[in-house]
Design a protein around this motif. Sequence first.
Motif, mmCIF file in Angstrom:
data_model
loop_
_atom_site.group_PDB
_atom_site.id
_atom_site.type_symbol
_atom_site.label_atom_id
_atom_site.label_comp_id
_atom_site.label_asym_id
_atom_site.label_seq_id
_atom_site.Cartn_x
_atom_site.Cartn_y
_atom_site.Cartn_z
ATOM 1 N N LEU A 62 37.941 57.426 113.666
ATOM 2 C CA LEU A 62 38.772 56.516 112.884
ATOM 3 C C LEU A 62 38.834 55.143 113.533
ATOM 4 O O LEU A 62 38.806 55.013 114.743
ATOM 5 N N GLU A 114 33.334 57.923 100.766
ATOM 6 C CA GLU A 114 32.424 57.453 101.796
ATOM 7 C C GLU A 114 31.749 56.234 101.190
ATOM 8 O O GLU A 114 31.488 56.194 99.993
ATOM 9 N N THR A 156 31.174 61.694 96.945
ATOM 10 C CA THR A 156 32.007 61.890 98.139
ATOM 11 C C THR A 156 33.490 61.668 97.854
ATOM 12 O O THR A 156 34.304 61.695 98.764
ATOM 13 N N THR A 210 44.050 63.769 107.618
ATOM 14 C CA THR A 210 43.093 64.822 107.256
ATOM 15 C C THR A 210 41.682 64.432 107.679
ATOM 16 O O THR A 210 40.939 65.244 108.232
ATOM 17 N N LEU A 211 41.304 63.178 107.424
ATOM 18 C CA LEU A 211 39.976 62.707 107.830
ATOM 19 C C LEU A 211 39.827 62.734 109.347
ATOM 20 O O LEU A 211 38.776 63.107 109.865
ATOM 21 N N GLU A 247 39.278 66.250 110.373
ATOM 22 C CA GLU A 247 37.974 66.741 109.941
ATOM 23 C C GLU A 247 36.813 66.123 110.725
ATOM 24 O O GLU A 247 35.896 66.816 111.133
ATOM 25 N N PHE A 248 36.852 64.818 110.913
ATOM 26 C CA PHE A 248 35.731 64.112 111.536
ATOM 27 C C PHE A 248 35.964 63.762 113.000
ATOM 28 O O PHE A 248 35.072 63.254 113.664
ATOM 29 N N MET A 305 34.581 55.229 105.280
ATOM 30 C CA MET A 305 35.473 55.706 104.250
ATOM 31 C C MET A 305 36.329 54.534 103.785
ATOM 32 O O MET A 305 36.681 53.661 104.578
ATOM 33 N N ARG A 352 37.305 61.959 97.175
ATOM 34 C CA ARG A 352 38.385 62.899 97.475
ATOM 35 C C ARG A 352 39.659 62.299 96.904
ATOM 36 O O ARG A 352 40.187 61.334 97.439
#
Length: 68
Positions: free
Chosen positions: A53, A12, A27, A43-44, A47-48, A1, A29
Amino acid sequence: MFFDTASRSVFEGEYNDEETVVGRPETERELEDRASIGEAIETLGDEFGWESLSTFGREHARDDENDE
């Protein structure tokens, strides 16, 4: 990202032949008007999974939380 400062969007990305990261437009956002990059990173992470990260991402999410 990666984050595009011009469009205030997170994409992405993938490497092209020149080893430059290129975003995949489908992709995108876009950040909300008052949202910070730290909020987008958080948020990422939610989510992931935070383990996905980078150290940079984790530190900037934390730094943004401490700035409030």
